[in-house]
Motif scaffolding. Structure first.
Motif, PDB file in Angstrom:
ATOM      1  N   LEU A 192      23.715  49.385  41.618  1.00 18.18           N
ATOM      2  CA  LEU A 192      24.371  50.265  40.645  1.00 18.18           C
ATOM      3  C   LEU A 192      24.704  51.611  41.263  1.00 18.18           C
ATOM      4  N   LEU A 234       9.917  56.675  35.012  1.00 15.12           N
ATOM      5  CA  LEU A 234      10.116  55.264  35.332  1.00 15.12           C
ATOM      6  C   LEU A 234      10.755  54.516  34.170  1.00 15.12           C
ATOM      7  N   LEU A 235      10.346  54.867  32.951  1.00 10.93           N
ATOM      8  CA  LEU A 235      10.943  54.231  31.774  1.00 10.93           C
ATOM      9  C   LEU A 235      12.439  54.501  31.704  1.00 10.93           C
ATOM     10  N   ILE A 252      26.708  44.248  32.602  1.00  8.20           N
ATOM     11  CA  ILE A 252      27.817  44.123  33.550  1.00  8.20           C
ATOM     12  C   ILE A 252      27.941  42.686  34.040  1.00  8.20           C
ATOM     13  N   LEU A 253      26.806  42.082  34.397  1.00 11.65           N
ATOM     14  CA  LEU A 253      26.849  40.724  34.935  1.00 11.65           C
ATOM     15  C   LEU A 253      27.172  39.702  33.854  1.00 11.65           C
ATOM     16  N   PRO A 307      11.788  47.468  29.603  1.00 12.59           N
ATOM     17  CA  PRO A 307      10.954  48.519  30.217  1.00 12.59           C
ATOM     18  C   PRO A 307       9.704  48.822  29.395  1.00 12.59           C
ATOM     19  N   ASN A 324      14.532  53.328  47.547  1.00  8.12           N
ATOM     20  CA  ASN A 324      14.301  53.194  46.106  1.00  8.12           C
ATOM     21  C   ASN A 324      12.915  52.634  45.801  1.00  8.12           C
ATOM     22  N   PHE A 327      14.288  45.031  39.727  1.00  4.77           N
ATOM     23  CA  PHE A 327      14.756  46.317  39.192  1.00  4.77           C
ATOM     24  C   PHE A 327      15.331  47.193  40.316  1.00  4.77           C
ATOM     25  N   MET A 328      14.648  47.230  41.457  1.00  4.36           N
ATOM     26  CA  MET A 328      15.112  48.109  42.536  1.00  4.36           C
ATOM     27  C   MET A 328      16.400  47.574  43.183  1.00  4.36           C
ATOM     28  N   GLU A 350      14.403  55.361  34.152  1.00  3.20           N
ATOM     29  CA  GLU A 350      15.047  54.684  35.272  1.00  3.20           C
ATOM     30  C   GLU A 350      15.254  53.193  34.953  1.00  3.20           C
ATOM     31  N   MET A 351      14.200  52.554  34.462  1.00  4.38           N
ATOM     32  CA  MET A 351      14.310  51.115  34.166  1.00  4.38           C
ATOM     33  C   MET A 351      15.330  50.842  33.069  1.00  4.38           C
ATOM     34  N   LYS A 352      15.380  51.732  32.081  1.00  2.00           N
ATOM     35  CA  LYS A 352      16.383  51.553  31.015  1.00  2.00           C
ATOM     36  C   LYS A 352      17.792  51.657  31.572  1.00  2.00           C
ATOM     37  N   MET A 356       6.617  48.532  31.891  1.00  2.00           N
ATOM     38  CA  MET A 356       6.008  49.766  32.398  1.00  2.00           C
ATOM     39  C   MET A 356       4.483  49.758  32.187  1.00  2.00           C
ATOM     40  N   ALA A 407      15.751  42.284  36.224  1.00  2.00           N
ATOM     41  CA  ALA A 407      16.070  43.690  35.961  1.00  2.00           C
ATOM     42  C   ALA A 407      16.611  43.888  34.553  1.00  2.00           C
ATOM     43  N   LYS A 408      16.793  42.796  33.827  1.00  5.03           N
ATOM     44  CA  LYS A 408      17.189  42.897  32.418  1.00  5.03           C
ATOM     45  C   LYS A 408      15.956  43.003  31.514  1.00  5.03           C
ATOM     46  N   ILE A 426      18.681  50.876  34.592  1.00 10.39           N
ATOM     47  CA  ILE A 426      18.941  49.683  35.410  1.00 10.39           C
ATOM     48  C   ILE A 426      19.240  48.468  34.522  1.00 10.39           C
ATOM     49  N   ASN A 427      18.628  48.451  33.334  1.00 13.90           N
ATOM     50  CA  ASN A 427      18.887  47.348  32.386  1.00 13.90           C
ATOM     51  C   ASN A 427      20.374  47.061  32.197  1.00 13.90           C
ATOM     52  N   LYS A 428      21.197  48.104  32.362  1.00 14.04           N
ATOM     53  CA  LYS A 428      22.620  47.893  32.048  1.00 14.04           C
ATOM     54  C   LYS A 428      23.304  46.948  33.022  1.00 14.04           C
ATOM     55  N   ILE A 429      22.648  46.630  34.136  1.00 14.23           N
ATOM     56  CA  ILE A 429      23.248  45.657  35.055  1.00 14.23           C
ATOM     57  C   ILE A 429      23.379  44.304  34.350  1.00 14.23           C
ATOM     58  N   GLY A 430      22.520  44.060  33.367  1.00 18.83           N
ATOM     59  CA  GLY A 430      22.616  42.825  32.591  1.00 18.83           C
ATOM     60  C   GLY A 430      23.957  42.726  31.878  1.00 18.83           C
TER      61      GLY A 430
END
Lengths: 281, 281
Positions: A196, B264-265, B277-278, A224, B248, A189-190, B267-269, A228, A220-221, B271-275
């Protein structure tokens, strides 16, 4: 045979596919906070009917695969409602808080705390896949507290799923799993966050990221809502593992800053051996 | 057509398999410090003959895929020895120091700095696989400095390999690639280190590590001889990315310590969007 799934996403949904194959006569019901999840599970054939948490007396198996905080808070109610031969098994990724939540329950001995080392980064009923558990390890905690006629029943079922059973205390489980699972979710995640934040032009991530990055950032997908509560329930061990990880990163950084090439080479060669250990699997 | 591979491991070995398919008439020679590597490459059919760095005048293509420090130090000698229509291409994972090493060379315009975003965690001639480059991105740096008759020749070859060409400055390349590639190798090595230090009983890693951990730690199997020089050559950008990553991690740790669950929730949500994008890839 009657089976109730509390939560019907990746874990229980996949389990249902396998159990329907092994026990074609089984009647399978799903229980979920969300009506839409149950409707989708019915559509996908993961369950035959909707169930209710207060109607579990004639159920043979209850599998509980929901976020770990919800497992801890729901288990007493579930046990309150089961019949005397119902076996309740949870699939949570933490074990100490969950065992603690039912330790004085009169039906504690109908419960088995389990953690299958299986999963993907996806969640929900649509993430269910057959054979998710095939050949995987399942860790049973405090199994000596499960009734002596029920435990073998569970072991037989796990054998039919071709799972490898390992037993340990819930404290040992939570300590080890922080390192080999919970920590890697945070590092992933980090890493995703760092990239990003830096790569505001997302086209660059798209073009320049190779399979190595995709592999490292895959977790990281993850959901959460699922993770969490795991970090919170296993906070003590997770924080310890994070401290050690950050301290290793700082040491690496200092060595790189001071051009300690030979040191770093030796260190990296030592770390390489994790490949051999994991590839034994 | 005559092709020389300087270094004949994963990258050049895989390239050779593809080029032999595309240009079956090509004569392929290998150049390596290690005689055993050349013998193995001959055995595997990756090269037809051994070559020499001082016999390159009649060679059409020289591909240089060796550790980046060795690329920077060897390139001037290679260019000294090539004929006037030889094209020299390097596949190093850094680009600024390599371009710098030849910027005043009289044959600079016969060189093209390239970085294919392709690879595996394995190395050596036995790691060579066909179609490694198929559909992958290749980044060309300072391509405007390559002779105008040679550049299209390279682009034609890359097209035959079905690669997607992207151009940028070597400085921009090194900055971005620190985040989407170099950093993830360090996070993976340090994760491996942290777990190895803690789990002195290696059976626990073996039993309790799932596919998520294996994925996150995969890059820790990478060759230190290949990666140490990359970190050193791109030290400035790598340290910057490491600083941001560590910062971070510390912020995450503090939020976890203070039970900042909602933070944190969210933030993690994000970050999920990197999925998403990739997964466009």
């Amino acid at each position: 045979m009657k089976i109730s799934f509390v939560g019907i996403g990746l874990m229980n949904g996949s389990l249902s596919l396998d159990l329907q194959r092994i026990y074609p006569e089984a009647v399978i019901q799903g229980i979920s906070r969300k009506e839409t999840t149950l409707d989708r599970a019915l559509e996908l054939g993961l369950i035959h009917q909707k169930g209710r948490i207060d109607q579990l007396t004639d159920v043979d198996w209850v599998f509980v695969s929901i976020p770990v905080a919800a497992i801890a808070s729901s288990l007493p109610t579930i046990l309150d409602n089961v019949g005397e031969n119902t076996m309740v098994i949870d699939f949570g990724s933490t074990k100490a808080a969950i065992c603690e939540a039912v330790k004085n329950h009169p039906k504690r001995n109908q419960f088995l705390a389990a953690h299958p080392i299986a999963g993907t980064e996806f969640s929900g009923p649509d993430a269910a896949i057959p054979n998710l558990y095939d050949g995987k390890t399942i860790i049973l905690c405090e199994a000596e507290q499960t009734r002596s006629d029920l435990l073998p029943r569970a072991e037989k079922l796990l054998k039919k799923l071709n799972m490898v059973v390992r037993q340990m205390s819930s404290l040992a489980h939570d300590k080890h799993i922080a390192y080999v699972s919970h920590l890697s979710h945070i590092t992933s995640f980090m890493l995703g966050k760092t990239v990003l934040e830096k790569e505001t032009d997302q086209q660059n991530i798209f073009d320049m990221a190779g399979s190595g990055f995709a592999s490292t950032v895959r977790l990281a997908k993850s959901s959460p809502e699922m993770w969490m509560p795991i970090f919170m329930q296993n906070k003590h061990n997770v924080l310890e593992s994070l401290d050690e990880y950050i301290s290793n990163l700082n040491a690496f950084k200092e060595k790189l800053e001071s051009n300690a090439v030979e040191d770093l080479l030796t260190e990296m060669k030592n770390i390489n051996k994790i490949g051999t250990i994991l590839d034994r699997k």
